[in-house]
Design a protein around this motif. Structure first.
Motif, short mmCIF file in Angstrom:
data_model
loop_
_atom_site.label_atom_id
_atom_site.label_comp_id
_atom_site.label_asym_id
_atom_site.label_seq_id
_atom_site.Cartn_x
_atom_site.Cartn_y
_atom_site.Cartn_z
N MET A 26 0.83 -1.21 0.00
CA MET A 26 0.00 0.00 0.00
C MET A 26 0.86 1.26 0.00
O MET A 26 2.00 1.25 0.45
CB MET A 26 -0.91 0.02 1.23
N SER A 27 0.26 2.34 -0.45
CA SER A 27 0.93 3.65 -0.40
C SER A 27 1.09 4.10 1.05
O SER A 27 0.37 3.63 1.94
CB SER A 27 0.11 4.68 -1.16
N ALA A 28 2.02 5.02 1.27
CA ALA A 28 2.22 5.57 2.61
C ALA A 28 0.93 6.16 3.16
O ALA A 28 0.61 5.98 4.34
CB ALA A 28 3.33 6.61 2.59
N ASP A 29 0.17 6.86 2.32
CA ASP A 29 -1.08 7.47 2.78
C ASP A 29 -2.08 6.42 3.26
O ASP A 29 -2.75 6.61 4.28
CB ASP A 29 -1.71 8.31 1.67
N ASN A 30 -2.18 5.31 2.53
CA ASN A 30 -3.12 4.27 2.94
C ASN A 30 -2.64 3.53 4.18
O ASN A 30 -3.46 3.14 5.02
CB ASN A 30 -3.39 3.30 1.78
N VAL A 31 -1.34 3.35 4.33
CA VAL A 31 -0.81 2.74 5.55
C VAL A 31 -1.15 3.62 6.74
O VAL A 31 -1.51 3.13 7.82
CB VAL A 31 0.72 2.51 5.44
N LYS A 32 -1.08 4.93 6.56
CA LYS A 32 -1.43 5.86 7.64
C LYS A 32 -2.92 5.79 7.98
O LYS A 32 -3.30 5.97 9.14
CB LYS A 32 -0.98 7.27 7.28
N LYS A 33 -3.76 5.46 7.00
CA LYS A 33 -5.19 5.27 7.29
C LYS A 33 -5.39 4.03 8.16
O LYS A 33 -6.21 4.02 9.08
CB LYS A 33 -5.99 5.13 5.99
N VAL A 34 -4.62 2.98 7.87
CA VAL A 34 -4.68 1.76 8.68
C VAL A 34 -4.22 2.08 10.11
O VAL A 34 -4.84 1.65 11.08
CB VAL A 34 -3.81 0.64 8.05
N PHE A 35 -3.15 2.86 10.24
CA PHE A 35 -2.67 3.28 11.56
C PHE A 35 -3.81 3.93 12.35
O PHE A 35 -3.99 3.64 13.54
CB PHE A 35 -1.50 4.25 11.42
N LYS A 36 -4.54 4.80 11.71
CA LYS A 36 -5.61 5.53 12.41
C LYS A 36 -6.71 4.59 12.91
O LYS A 36 -7.31 4.83 13.96
CB LYS A 36 -6.18 6.62 11.51
N VAL A 37 -6.95 3.49 12.19
CA VAL A 37 -7.90 2.49 12.66
C VAL A 37 -7.35 1.77 13.89
O VAL A 37 -8.07 1.51 14.86
CB VAL A 37 -8.23 1.47 11.54
N LEU A 38 -6.05 1.48 13.87
CA LEU A 38 -5.42 0.76 14.98
C LEU A 38 -5.21 1.63 16.21
O LEU A 38 -5.13 1.12 17.33
CB LEU A 38 -4.07 0.18 14.53
N ASP A 39 -5.15 2.95 16.02
CA ASP A 39 -4.98 3.90 17.13
C ASP A 39 -6.35 4.12 17.77
O ASP A 39 -7.02 5.13 17.57
CB ASP A 39 -4.40 5.21 16.59
#
Length: 109
Positions: A39-52
């Motif tokens: 995934m792109s960096a932006d999409n990985v950061k979206k996943v992070f926000k779900v995990l946070d």
């Protein structure tokens, strides 16, 4: 946003099954299997926000223990050993928690 909006349900299921036993979790293999690494960096950061879960901008050690449940309610809790190993791999600034940029860097290393 939910995890299934970002990743394929089949990939999540297969990745969770691969690490269903205690002390088998390998974040690099998991990220690859679930499709995060591609995934792109932006999409990985979206996943992070779900995990946070607490929306603090960080994944703290206590949240990290439940990270697999962030991908699916069927995910297991990480063991203390797995949690500490995962945290040590990601926490580059040594503050005891994983920031969004640290998470993205870990996924793509």
């Amino acid at each position: 946003m939910a995890m299934h909006d970002l990743l394929k349900a089949d990939d999540i299921k297969k990745a969770l099954a691969a690490f269903k036993d205690a002390d088998t979790f390998d974040h690099k293999k998991f990220f690859d299997m679930v499709g995060l690494k591609a995934m792109s960096a932006d999409n990985v950061k979206k996943v992070f926000k779900v995990l946070d879960v607490d929306a603090s901008g960080f994944i703290e050690e206590e949240e990290l223990k439940f990270v697999l449940k962030g991908f699916s309610k069927d995910g297991r809790d990480l063991t203390t050993t797995e949690t500490k190993k995962f945290l040590a791999a990601a926490d580059k600034d040594g503050d005891g928690k994983i920031g969004i940029d640290e998470f993205e860097a870990l996924v793509h290393e």
